[in-house]
Design an enzyme around this catalytic site. Structure first.
Site, PDB file in Angstrom:
ATOM      1  N   ARG A   1       0.833  -1.183   0.000  1.00 33.15           N
ATOM      2  CA  ARG A   1       0.000   0.000   0.000  1.00 33.15           C
ATOM      3  C   ARG A   1       0.878   1.248   0.000  1.00 33.15           C
ATOM      4  NH1 ARG A   1      -5.264   1.313   3.093  1.00 33.15           N
ATOM      5  NH2 ARG A   1      -5.295   3.529   2.749  1.00 33.15           N
TER       6      ARG A   1
ATOM      7  N   ASN B   1      -6.855   1.077  11.545  1.00 29.05           N
ATOM      8  CA  ASN B   1      -6.436   2.149  10.646  1.00 29.05           C
ATOM      9  C   ASN B   1      -5.091   2.760  11.020  1.00 29.05           C
ATOM     10  OD1 ASN B   1      -9.724   2.525  11.114  1.00 29.05           O
ATOM     11  ND2 ASN B   1      -9.042   2.297   8.989  1.00 29.05           N
TER      12      ASN B   1
ATOM     13  N   ILE C   1      -0.959   6.306   9.682  1.00 30.27           N
ATOM     14  CA  ILE C   1      -2.403   6.439   9.887  1.00 30.27           C
ATOM     15  C   ILE C   1      -3.128   6.478   8.547  1.00 30.27           C
ATOM     16  CG2 ILE C   1      -4.214   7.928  10.822  1.00 30.27           C
ATOM     17  CD1 ILE C   1      -1.845   9.153  12.592  1.00 30.27           C
ATOM     18  N   CYS C   2      -4.254   5.765   8.492  1.00 33.08           N
ATOM     19  CA  CYS C   2      -5.095   5.846   7.295  1.00 33.08           C
ATOM     20  C   CYS C   2      -6.343   6.646   7.643  1.00 33.08           C
ATOM     21  CB  CYS C   2      -5.476   4.443   6.824  1.00 33.08           C
ATOM     22  SG  CYS C   2      -6.577   4.465   5.412  1.00 33.08           S
ATOM     23  N   LEU C   3      -6.376   7.895   7.208  1.00 34.99           N
ATOM     24  CA  LEU C   3      -7.523   8.753   7.513  1.00 34.99           C
ATOM     25  C   LEU C   3      -7.696   9.728   6.350  1.00 34.99           C
ATOM     26  CD1 LEU C   3      -9.657   9.614   9.639  1.00 34.99           C
ATOM     27  CD2 LEU C   3      -7.952  11.162  10.603  1.00 34.99           C
TER      28      LEU C   3
END
Lengths: 325, 194
Positions: A13, B79, B87-89
């Protein structure tokens, strides 16, 4: 982005900064192709663009030439409506020297500021953007220390700092107007997306680069009290399958006196806005408002001279409106 | 160019109600572009009682570009990367807007701790556990909070005690430690110089 794998997926990713860097690379490549606002070009460049293209487009471009003479392209970075609006409106003030209009819009800006504060926005998040726009308004009026000519205006509107700040101010104003009149805008927003008003403003109005459509245009035009014309160039034909008249829509703010031609005229092609110029403006020196002719009496003759082309535009419009209706 | 005046206004605003908001920020070594944020774990979640540090880096185009944020404190959350705190935001990426602030971003992180989004995970392993074995997920997340997010606050008390022993007041020691992100040496330097 979902993946069943273990640790490997995290490596696959792209990291957030990589995604952002990628976005920047795309924007930088676009920037090399076109400034935020391009040069004023004769409308014939559009004809050349569609020379080998769809016949409906070709027919429409030809009809466009009956009312409009020139185009100024905006960069397609998702902010094209706001950048086009900015340039078109400031250029209009520069040409008309209309101090009354500037005073009027400043009142609307104050109203927007109040609305933002009432909606819970902190002043420091928008005050810099607001003051940059007010500075630009001041600079297009004559006799100021900061007064600019058209070339300097173009230069300023190509400056990232100035352009982005003004775009962001417009996004604030648009968002505040939509939230303030949530009941009015809600059905339109539901028609466009699955979002409520709050979500729509957060995800489709306030972030830079989010494209605009009629909801944004209505909100900005209403909030600032500036009529906007959008001319639609698409492949649609009339009910008979042959009619290739070019449709347009005038966004008229409430309480706005009827105008022959809105100060901001934009050309919409699916997904993109550019600036259009009518015959009227072309080759005409700045014309003062009718109520203040004493400022520039020598222009009176020119004002009379322009009446003929204006009439023909009106005719063209009423025909188009009759067809659209 | 980093919009310094905007950043300073934001810092004042965060400082003003940090006790109410549960988020705070300290600048690192007088570099306005480097900061350390602190979030208290939301009540009623496996993160309750924890204090989470976030590394904040402001890109030069801030506020037109999002702040870069990454957890320093280890967090077990779908997340957040359990490896490196990434961080996935959405608002830290394409949904960022200059209408947002460092405070609203930290509050969004706090909200993310309350409502994970396992369908858009940063850490696939944690997300799988969250979806397939929620009880184990809660247990692990709570254990990580106890282990990594509370030691810091215990340590803080000890560090304050140490500084008080050296002759500084408790309040001054606390605020010096906070502004240095808990670094004892930094706090001592600050106390001596100021």
């Amino acid at each position: 982005m979902n993946s069943d794998g273990g640790g490997a997926s995290e490596e696959d990713r792209p990291r957030d900064d990589e995604i952002l860097a990628f976005h920047h690379a795309i924007r930088a490549a676009d920037a090399e192709k076109l400034e935020f606002v391009g040069d004023k070009e004769p409308l014939s460049v559009l004809a050349a663009e569609y020379e080998a293209g769809n016949p409906v487009f070709r027919a429409k471009v030809e009809k466009l030439g009956q009312t409009y003479v020139a185009i100024r392209r905006a960069r397609g970075d998702g902010n094209c409506f706001f950048r086009s609006f900015m340039f078109s409106y400031l250029e209009h003030i520069l040409e008309t020297r209309d101090e009354t209009e500037v005073k009027r819009i400043q009142k609307n800006i104050e109203q927007s500021k109040k609305a933002l504060i009432e909606l819970g926005y902190q002043e420091f998040t928008f005050e810099d953007f607001l003051s940059i726009f007010v500075e630009q308004l001041d600079s297009v009026l004559p006799g100021r220390e900061s007064s600019v000519d058209i070339d300097q205006l173009v230069e300023k509107c190509r400056d990232r700092y100035i352009s982005d700040y003004v775009v962001m101010f417009f996004r604030f104003v648009t968002s505040a107007e939509i939230r303030k009149r949530a009941e009015f805008f809600e059905p339109f927003i539901l028609g466009l997306s699955n979002m409520n008003v709050q979500q729509f403003c957060k995800t489709s109005v306030e972030p830079m680069g989010e494209e605009s459509d009629h909801v944004h245009i209505t909100a900005l035009s209403d909030a600032l009290g500036v009529p906007v014309r959008v001319v639609y160039l698409d492949r649609s034909v009339g009910a008979d399958g042959k009619n290739t008249d070019v449709n347009h829509h005038d966004f008229l703010p409430p309480d706005c006196p009827t105008v022959e031609m809105p100060p901001v005229v934009l050309l919409y092609r699916p997904g993109h806005y550019d600036i259009l110029y009518t015959r009227e403006v072309q080759n005409l020196a700045p014309v003062p408002r009718v109520e203040e002719p004493q400022d520039l009496p020598e222009l009176k003759g020119l004002q009379e001279a322009k009446e003929t082309p204006v009439k023909s535009i009106q005719d063209a419009n009423s025909t188009q409106e009759a067809i659209a209706a | 160019m980093l919009d310094v005046s905007r950043v300073q206004k934001e810092l004042v605003e965060i400082e003003r109600d940090k006790n109410l908001s549960g988020v705070s920020i300290a600048i690192c070594e007088d570099d306005l572009a480097r900061m350390r944020g602190t979030i208290t774990g939301p009540v009623g979640t496996p993160y309750e009682g924890g204090i989470f540090s976030v590394d904040i880096h402001l890109p030069s185009a801030y506020p037109f570009e999002p702040p870069k944020m990454q957890f320093i404190t280890k967090v077990w959350h779908p997340n957040v990367s359990s490896q490196n705190g990434a961080i996935c935001l959405d608002i830290l990426k394409d949904q960022w807007s200059p209408a947002l602030t460092l405070k609203t971003a930290l509050l969004s992180l706090q909200a993310l701790l309350s409502t994970p989004e396992p369908d858009d995970p940063q850490d696939a392993v944690v997300a799988q556990q969250y979806l397939r074995d929620y009880a184990t997920f809660v247990g692990t997340a709570r254990y990580w909070t106890e282990t990594f997010a509370k030691r810091g606050s215990l340590g803080l008390k000890e560090k304050v005690a140490k500084l008080v022993e050296m002759g500084f007041s408790e309040d001054a020691s606390k605020s010096a430690l906070e502004s240095c992100g808990g670094d004892e040496n930094g706090a001592l330097e600050k106390l001596c110089s100021g």
